[in-house]
Design a protein around this motif. Structure first.
Motif, mmCIF file in Angstrom:
data_model
loop_
_atom_site.group_PDB
_atom_site.id
_atom_site.type_symbol
_atom_site.label_atom_id
_atom_site.label_comp_id
_atom_site.label_asym_id
_atom_site.label_seq_id
_atom_site.Cartn_x
_atom_site.Cartn_y
_atom_site.Cartn_z
ATOM 1 N N MET A 29 -10.736 -9.527 2.587
ATOM 2 C CA MET A 29 -10.013 -10.686 3.134
ATOM 3 C C MET A 29 -8.550 -10.376 3.427
ATOM 4 O O MET A 29 -7.930 -10.996 4.263
ATOM 5 C CB MET A 29 -10.072 -11.839 2.118
ATOM 6 C CG MET A 29 -10.810 -13.076 2.597
ATOM 7 S SD MET A 29 -10.267 -13.709 4.195
ATOM 8 C CE MET A 29 -8.851 -14.720 3.725
ATOM 9 N N ARG A 30 -8.011 -9.404 2.744
ATOM 10 C CA ARG A 30 -6.567 -9.130 2.841
ATOM 11 C C ARG A 30 -5.775 -10.404 2.531
ATOM 12 O O ARG A 30 -5.028 -10.920 3.374
ATOM 13 C CB ARG A 30 -6.208 -8.550 4.208
ATOM 14 C CG ARG A 30 -6.866 -7.197 4.458
ATOM 15 C CD ARG A 30 -6.316 -6.523 5.679
ATOM 16 N NE ARG A 30 -4.944 -6.039 5.463
ATOM 17 C CZ ARG A 30 -4.211 -5.485 6.429
ATOM 18 N NH1 ARG A 30 -4.694 -5.362 7.633
ATOM 19 N NH2 ARG A 30 -3.002 -5.064 6.187
ATOM 20 N N VAL A 31 -5.985 -10.895 1.321
ATOM 21 C CA VAL A 31 -5.387 -12.161 0.897
ATOM 22 C C VAL A 31 -3.860 -12.109 0.994
ATOM 23 O O VAL A 31 -3.214 -13.030 1.508
ATOM 24 C CB VAL A 31 -5.813 -12.465 -0.559
ATOM 25 C CG1 VAL A 31 -5.155 -13.733 -1.049
ATOM 26 C CG2 VAL A 31 -7.333 -12.587 -0.642
ATOM 27 N N GLU A 32 -3.297 -10.998 0.507
ATOM 28 C CA GLU A 32 -1.835 -10.867 0.482
ATOM 29 C C GLU A 32 -1.266 -10.897 1.906
ATOM 30 O O GLU A 32 -0.271 -11.572 2.179
ATOM 31 C CB GLU A 32 -1.480 -9.535 -0.202
ATOM 32 C CG GLU A 32 -0.014 -9.352 -0.476
ATOM 33 C CD GLU A 32 0.421 -10.067 -1.739
ATOM 34 O OE1 GLU A 32 -0.444 -10.645 -2.431
ATOM 35 O OE2 GLU A 32 1.635 -10.046 -2.020
ATOM 36 N N GLU B 122 9.927 -7.546 10.039
ATOM 37 C CA GLU B 122 10.046 -6.081 9.975
ATOM 38 C C GLU B 122 9.184 -5.531 8.832
ATOM 39 O O GLU B 122 8.461 -4.542 8.989
ATOM 40 C CB GLU B 122 11.513 -5.680 9.780
ATOM 41 C CG GLU B 122 11.713 -4.168 9.765
ATOM 42 C CD GLU B 122 13.104 -3.750 9.331
ATOM 43 O OE1 GLU B 122 13.934 -4.625 9.001
ATOM 44 O OE2 GLU B 122 13.358 -2.529 9.294
ATOM 45 N N LEU B 123 9.248 -6.223 7.686
ATOM 46 C CA LEU B 123 8.499 -5.736 6.521
ATOM 47 C C LEU B 123 6.990 -5.869 6.735
ATOM 48 O O LEU B 123 6.226 -4.977 6.354
ATOM 49 C CB LEU B 123 8.921 -6.495 5.255
ATOM 50 C CG LEU B 123 10.380 -6.318 4.849
ATOM 51 C CD1 LEU B 123 10.672 -7.060 3.556
ATOM 52 C CD2 LEU B 123 10.737 -4.842 4.692
ATOM 53 N N ALA C 169 5.953 -3.088 8.984
ATOM 54 C CA ALA C 169 6.001 -1.775 8.316
ATOM 55 C C ALA C 169 4.899 -1.632 7.268
ATOM 56 O O ALA C 169 4.320 -0.564 7.105
ATOM 57 C CB ALA C 169 7.369 -1.563 7.667
ATOM 58 N N ARG C 170 4.597 -2.721 6.568
ATOM 59 C CA ARG C 170 3.687 -2.606 5.426
ATOM 60 C C ARG C 170 2.248 -2.965 5.763
ATOM 61 O O ARG C 170 1.320 -2.414 5.183
ATOM 62 C CB ARG C 170 4.164 -3.503 4.281
ATOM 63 C CG ARG C 170 5.520 -3.077 3.744
ATOM 64 C CD ARG C 170 5.863 -3.820 2.485
ATOM 65 N NE ARG C 170 4.885 -3.560 1.431
ATOM 66 C CZ ARG C 170 4.921 -4.128 0.243
ATOM 67 N NH1 ARG C 170 5.860 -4.997 -0.032
ATOM 68 N NH2 ARG C 170 4.014 -3.831 -0.660
ATOM 69 N N GLN C 171 2.045 -3.901 6.670
ATOM 70 C CA GLN C 171 0.679 -4.400 6.901
ATOM 71 C C GLN C 171 0.063 -3.912 8.203
ATOM 72 O O GLN C 171 -1.112 -4.171 8.450
ATOM 73 C CB GLN C 171 0.669 -5.941 6.864
ATOM 74 C CG GLN C 171 1.219 -6.533 5.568
ATOM 75 C CD GLN C 171 0.285 -6.342 4.381
ATOM 76 O OE1 GLN C 171 -0.774 -5.747 4.502
ATOM 77 N NE2 GLN C 171 0.672 -6.843 3.229
ATOM 78 N N THR C 172 0.859 -3.252 9.038
ATOM 79 C CA THR C 172 0.383 -2.769 10.344
ATOM 80 C C THR C 172 -0.608 -3.736 11.008
ATOM 81 O O THR C 172 -1.778 -3.411 11.199
ATOM 82 C CB THR C 172 -0.263 -1.367 10.235
ATOM 83 O OG1 THR C 172 -1.223 -1.380 9.182
ATOM 84 C CG2 THR C 172 0.761 -0.291 9.993
ATOM 85 N N THR D 148 -10.856 -3.136 0.978
ATOM 86 C CA THR D 148 -10.100 -4.386 1.030
ATOM 87 C C THR D 148 -10.257 -5.163 -0.274
ATOM 88 O O THR D 148 -9.292 -5.726 -0.788
ATOM 89 C CB THR D 148 -10.594 -5.245 2.211
ATOM 90 O OG1 THR D 148 -10.501 -4.451 3.393
ATOM 91 C CG2 THR D 148 -9.759 -6.487 2.376
ATOM 92 N N ASP E 269 -7.257 -6.254 -2.641
ATOM 93 C CA ASP E 269 -7.021 -7.649 -3.032
ATOM 94 C C ASP E 269 -6.972 -7.768 -4.557
ATOM 95 O O ASP E 269 -6.149 -8.499 -5.118
ATOM 96 C CB ASP E 269 -8.135 -8.558 -2.480
ATOM 97 C CG ASP E 269 -7.946 -8.858 -0.991
ATOM 98 O OD1 ASP E 269 -6.849 -8.586 -0.467
ATOM 99 O OD2 ASP E 269 -8.897 -9.339 -0.360
ATOM 100 N N ALA F 203 1.746 1.245 1.417
ATOM 101 C CA ALA F 203 2.628 0.229 2.002
ATOM 102 C C ALA F 203 2.104 -1.175 1.718
ATOM 103 O O ALA F 203 2.870 -2.087 1.442
ATOM 104 C CB ALA F 203 2.750 0.444 3.511
#
Lengths: 226, 232
Positions: A1-4, A64-65, A68-71, B155, B159, B181
């Motif tokens: 899910m990529r919750v963050e 920007e962050l 850089a971090r999550q592309t 993933t 998480d 990252a």
């Protein structure tokens, strides 16, 4: 899910909407200042711009962050790019409000002409409506509402020309002309705010469709139907 | 690997330990960890002295590149540590809590007695994380925890790391820069220096800083070259 990641995207969007809301407060501030010729209120609007700038820079840093971090890619990438543009547009609207406040202060010692003030207040209110509509259209990814901004902008442009034509009539009255010249610039600022709202609409369309297209193009005499 | 049996371990050998563990190396590792009163030296400076190894394994939960569940049931994998350590409290509750924390409970609650090796790779890795959590470590060390997993399992693990980092310090070793990252608050970039006299290669810490700094404005040119993909 990529919750963050999703939480970070949500935070970016919330940050943009909040910045938009406080810029709307600035617009309403200058409308009131124009109507009442309130110099103190002008100073408040000018001082308030620091907060808008701080929020814009914070949004830009967050973007920007995230890049850089999550592309981010695809729709997420379009959203982040659009937010970067839209953040700048609302920051510019804040700057226009500062210019209006400064001009109102500068001409406060001169007699006002009610017909021009009414025209400017009307422009301001239309602009506030447009900015509000652009924020809602972006939040709801509402293509129809985003495209509708172009029609509203035509009304603002027309009011801008009316102010100009009214002031032309002051040519034989030096003091009235000085005041009127300042108001032409105020009208020009509102006209730019309308353009910025249309720009936010264009970014909304980009997020939704994946293709960027200007609703109007100032360098070509081409207007879409309607 | 015979050097590893010495009670002092220098940084280069620690690096060896953390890379590409095959079966024989695991056996060597077991021997290392069977040494009591270990000392760890970094560039000749003693970083840790007289360390109780059982205590190390309890305080530092370890998760490796390849999921390595014990050939036992799901339940017994989690219960193993608490049983060995004689931890107090209900074992059932401890197993359930660890599986919840590792976001695996819903998938295995009806087959706790089944063999752990029947789980998918991603599930096995979360089981290993649950096993590490069951003994209430201070720190969780994850060595390339997702490199052998498919994108969806990766993933899930990432998480999970975001979830767990509220309660645990997690140290993750990864060659996947995007992963570093995405998941890390702080990032350290390590490289190697080759000795000019040809005597060997020495591991070095190039830069350690907030992840946001490392991936936007790193201080060291070598870090910038690495994160931008111009080197390595």
């Amino acid at each position: 899910m990529r919750v963050e990641f999703q939480a970070e995207l949500d935070a970016l969007e919330a940050g943009f909407q909040e910045t938009g809301e406080i810029v709307l407060r600035s617009i309403r501030g200058v409308i009131d200042a124009l109507r009442t010729q309130d110099v103190e209120l002008c100073d408040e609007v000018i001082a308030f711009d620091d907060e808008i700038d701080d929020r814009y820079h914070a949004l830009e840093k967050q973007i920007e962050l995230v890049l850089a971090r999550q592309t981010p890619v695809a729709g997420d990438l379009r959203l982040v790019l659009a937010l970067l543009h839209c953040g700048l547009h609302v920051e510019r609207i804040g700057d226009q409000c500062v210019t209006i406040a400064k001009l109102t202060k500068l001409s406060s010692h001169l007699d006002t002409r009610q017909i021009v003030i009414e025209g400017l207040v009307d422009m301001g209110e239309r602009c506030a409506e447009m900015v509000k509509a652009s924020l809602t259209a972006f939040a709801n990814r509402d293509l129809g509402q985003a495209r509708g901004l172009h029609g509203l902008d035509d009304l603002v442009d027309r009011a801008n020309r009316q102010v100009f034509e009214e002031v032309l009539g002051y040519v034989n009255d030096a003091e009235a002309l000085e005041w009127g010249m300042r108001q032409i610039t105020v009208a020009r600022c509102f006209e730019r705010i309308g353009d910025n709202a249309v720009d936010i609409g264009e970014q909304t369309a980009f997020v939704v469709t994946g293709e960027f297209a200007e609703f109007t193009d100032a360098s070509h005499d081409v207007r879409p139907p309607g | 690997m015979t050097q590893m049996e010495a009670p002092r371990i220098d940084s280069s050998r620690i690096a060896e330990v953390s890379h590409g563990l095959d079966r024989s190396e695991v056996e060597s590792r077991e021997r290392v960890f069977s040494v009591r009163d270990l000392s760890v030296a970094y560039h000749g400076n003693v970083a840790l002295e007289n360390v109780e190894l059982v205590e190390i394994r309890r305080r530092i939960g370890m998760v490796f590149q390849k999921p390595n569940p014990f050939p036992k049931s799901i339940y017994d994998n989690i219960a193993f540590g608490p049983r060995v350590l004689g931890m107090k409290g209900s074992l059932d509750e401890r197993v359930e809590q660890a599986l919840h924390q590792a976001a695996l409970w819903d998938e295995v609650k009806d087959r706790l007695k089944d063999g752990a090796l029947g789980l998918s790779g991603g599930q096995q890795q979360r089981l290993c994380i649950a096993r590490a959590l069951a003994v209430e470590p201070d720190v969780i060390l994850m060595d390339e925890p997702a490199s052998a997993l498919d994108p969806i399992s990766t993933t899930r693990i990432e998480d999970l790391m975001h979830e767990l980092k509220r309660d645990y310090t997690i140290v993750i070793v990864t060659h996947n820069m995007q992963q570093a990252a995405r998941v890390a608050d702080m990032t350290a970039f390590f490289s190697v220096d080759v000795e000019e006299d040809g005597s060997g290669r020495r591991g070095i810490l190039v830069e350690y800083d907030a992840t946001t700094k490392i991936f936007t404005t790193p201080s060291d040119k070598r870090t910038e070259d690495y994160v931008t993909g111009r080197f390595g």
